[in-house]
Scaffold this active site. Structure first.
Site, mmCIF file in Angstrom:
data_model
loop_
_atom_site.group_PDB
_atom_site.id
_atom_site.type_symbol
_atom_site.label_atom_id
_atom_site.label_comp_id
_atom_site.label_asym_id
_atom_site.label_seq_id
_atom_site.Cartn_x
_atom_site.Cartn_y
_atom_site.Cartn_z
ATOM 1 N N ASP A 171 1.164 -1.325 0.428
ATOM 2 C CA ASP A 171 -0.879 -0.360 0.163
ATOM 3 C C ASP A 171 0.618 1.566 0.544
ATOM 4 O O ASP A 171 0.666 2.109 -0.781
ATOM 5 C CB ASP A 171 -1.079 0.393 1.470
ATOM 6 C CG ASP A 171 -2.401 0.719 1.358
ATOM 7 O OD1 ASP A 171 -2.503 1.187 -0.243
ATOM 8 O OD2 ASP A 171 -2.949 0.794 2.431
ATOM 9 N N HIS A 254 -3.963 3.107 -6.991
ATOM 10 C CA HIS A 254 -5.639 2.781 -6.325
ATOM 11 C C HIS A 254 -6.360 2.272 -6.665
ATOM 12 O O HIS A 254 -7.109 1.989 -6.636
ATOM 13 C CB HIS A 254 -5.510 3.606 -5.208
ATOM 14 C CG HIS A 254 -4.629 3.709 -3.747
ATOM 15 N ND1 HIS A 254 -3.465 3.808 -3.566
ATOM 16 C CD2 HIS A 254 -4.534 2.652 -2.507
ATOM 17 C CE1 HIS A 254 -2.829 2.868 -2.649
ATOM 18 N NE2 HIS A 254 -4.348 3.065 -1.880
ATOM 19 N N HIS A 257 -6.294 -1.272 -8.134
ATOM 20 C CA HIS A 257 -6.716 -1.819 -6.916
ATOM 21 C C HIS A 257 -8.118 -2.230 -6.968
ATOM 22 O O HIS A 257 -8.725 -3.317 -6.996
ATOM 23 C CB HIS A 257 -6.730 -1.171 -5.561
ATOM 24 C CG HIS A 257 -6.638 -2.133 -4.330
ATOM 25 N ND1 HIS A 257 -7.957 -1.602 -4.327
ATOM 26 C CD2 HIS A 257 -7.016 -3.035 -3.768
ATOM 27 C CE1 HIS A 257 -8.800 -2.195 -3.514
ATOM 28 N NE2 HIS A 257 -8.261 -3.296 -2.997
ATOM 29 N N HIS A 271 -6.025 -6.081 0.080
ATOM 30 C CA HIS A 271 -5.399 -4.541 -0.464
ATOM 31 C C HIS A 271 -4.139 -3.800 -0.731
ATOM 32 O O HIS A 271 -4.536 -3.708 -2.274
ATOM 33 C CB HIS A 271 -6.503 -3.514 0.765
ATOM 34 C CG HIS A 271 -5.872 -2.147 0.108
ATOM 35 N ND1 HIS A 271 -7.140 -1.328 0.026
ATOM 36 C CD2 HIS A 271 -4.928 -0.840 0.735
ATOM 37 C CE1 HIS A 271 -6.247 0.191 -0.425
ATOM 38 N NE2 HIS A 271 -5.492 0.034 0.144
#
Length: 366
Positions: A171, A254, A257, A271
């Protein structure tokens, strides 16, 4: 041009922080708290938390129900109201913490966040990621202010499986690249305004810290020991990444994702693992220097982050299925549009395929 940065009110980190600091930090805000704990925290740490708080504050424990969904936020809020809680305390992983943040904001109560994992940059931020009850990304929610207190017990994080720490590194790996692209485009951060130089500098420090200490931190966590390297990476995953993404901005990593969550095969991956692959695809999509791309691939391979589609459950994915993820990543309002280059589902699929091919080639060479 007006720039804006936002921060948590107070950040506390170190081994033993729950026993030594949590009650004191809660008491700064009130005397009666609802503690939202995820089930594993309740099972493994319930006695430790009770020892830290018993006789010092009035509190009630509630167990988190697996997804940060609108339904769960409403359930927790109603419980807190019935209990007349003055403070909402979230203890656990990212979805537990996001639920506590959203409930605290809904009730206009102070929020105390106690991450037991360094697996995401959620703890310090005002951003809440809301999913459906089935685990599919639904939307972002920005609450009016960041948590009042974040308490990070490094000894607790060191006891967790190393995969959680690696997910946090995945992340955090996106932070500088996304913030830098937002800076170039003068795109808005999570406040709706561009960030100041402080945010971009913190995002770069996050990346540099991962490269310098990431492997040492992984080794320490595998031994369940707190070392300076582990402390540095916990701070990078939690504080630097949180400040960097929120005040610097999000972009393609992101969004990719979020697109990947429409594919059920990815749901068992975390995540940060999907963000790590999204970062590699982003670097190719945005035409970064080959030397920099190689550095990021080497880092991912060294610590064990995903570098191929197969690493996130998509080894047999067709172009038609992958296009569904790319279309979701490119939908209006997604952060991929903060990129200073043309983006569309076709070139996102191409970037993911190229990222996968490079990852497979580098793995074969090892």
């Amino acid at each position: 041009m007006i720039t804006t940065a936002i921060f948590p009110g107070r950040y506390v980190q170190g081994a033993g922080a729950i026993e030594l600091s949590l009650a004191q930090e809660i008491l700064r805000l009130g005397n009666k708290a609802l503690l939202l704990q995820d089930p594993v925290v309740n099972q493994k740490m319930g006695d430790t938390i009770n020892t830290a708080l018993k006789g010092k504050i009035d509190y009630q424990v509630e167990i988190f129900n697996s997804e940060c969904s609108d339904e769960e936020i409403n359930r927790v809020s109603q419980l807190a109201e019935r209990y007349s809680a003055e403070i909402i305390v979230g203890i656990g992983g990212g979805k537990t913490l996001d639920t506590a943040k959203a409930a605290g904001a809904l009730l206009k109560r102070p929020i105390v966040i106690v991450p037991t994992l360094a697996s995401t940059d959620a703890p310090c931020s005002s951003l809440v990621v809301i999913y459906t009850p089935q685990g599919q990304f639904k939307r972002y929610l920005t609450i009016p202010r960041n948590p009042d207190v974040v308490v990070v017990d490094s000894a607790v994080i060191a006891q967790a499986p190393v995969r959680f720490l690696l997910s946090g590194m995945g992340d955090a790996l996106a932070t500088w690249f996304e913030a830098e692209d937002c800076r170039i485009k003068l795109a808005d951060n999570m406040t709706g305004r561009p960030g100041p130089m402080t945010a971009y500098s913190l995002a770069r420090l996050c990346f540099d810290t991962l490269l310098k200490y990431g492997l040492q931190a992984k080794n320490a966590c595998e031994q369940q020991k707190v070392t300076p390297a582990l402390e540095h990476v916990i701070e990078a995953n939690t504080l630097l990444s949180g400040l960097g993404f929120e005040s610097g901005g999000l972009a393609a990593a992101h969004a990719i994702h979020n697109g990947l969550t429409v594919l059920p095969q990815t749901h068992r991956y975390w995540h940060g693992e999907k963000v790590a692959f999204g970062t590699l695809a982003m670097l190719i999509l945005t035409d970064r220097e080959p030397e920099l791309i190689d550095i990021v691939y080497r880092f991912c391979l060294d610590v064990g982050l995903p570098t191929t589609l197969g690493d996130i459950g998509l080894q047999d994915i067709s172009d038609e299925e992958l296009l569904k993820a790319a279309q979701a990543a490119c939908q209006p309002g997604e952060t991929i549009h903060n990129e200073p280059c043309e983006v569309n589902p076709t070139n996102v699929v191409a970037a993911m395929r190229a990222a996968d091919a490079q990852g497979r080639r580098l793995k074969a060479l090892r």
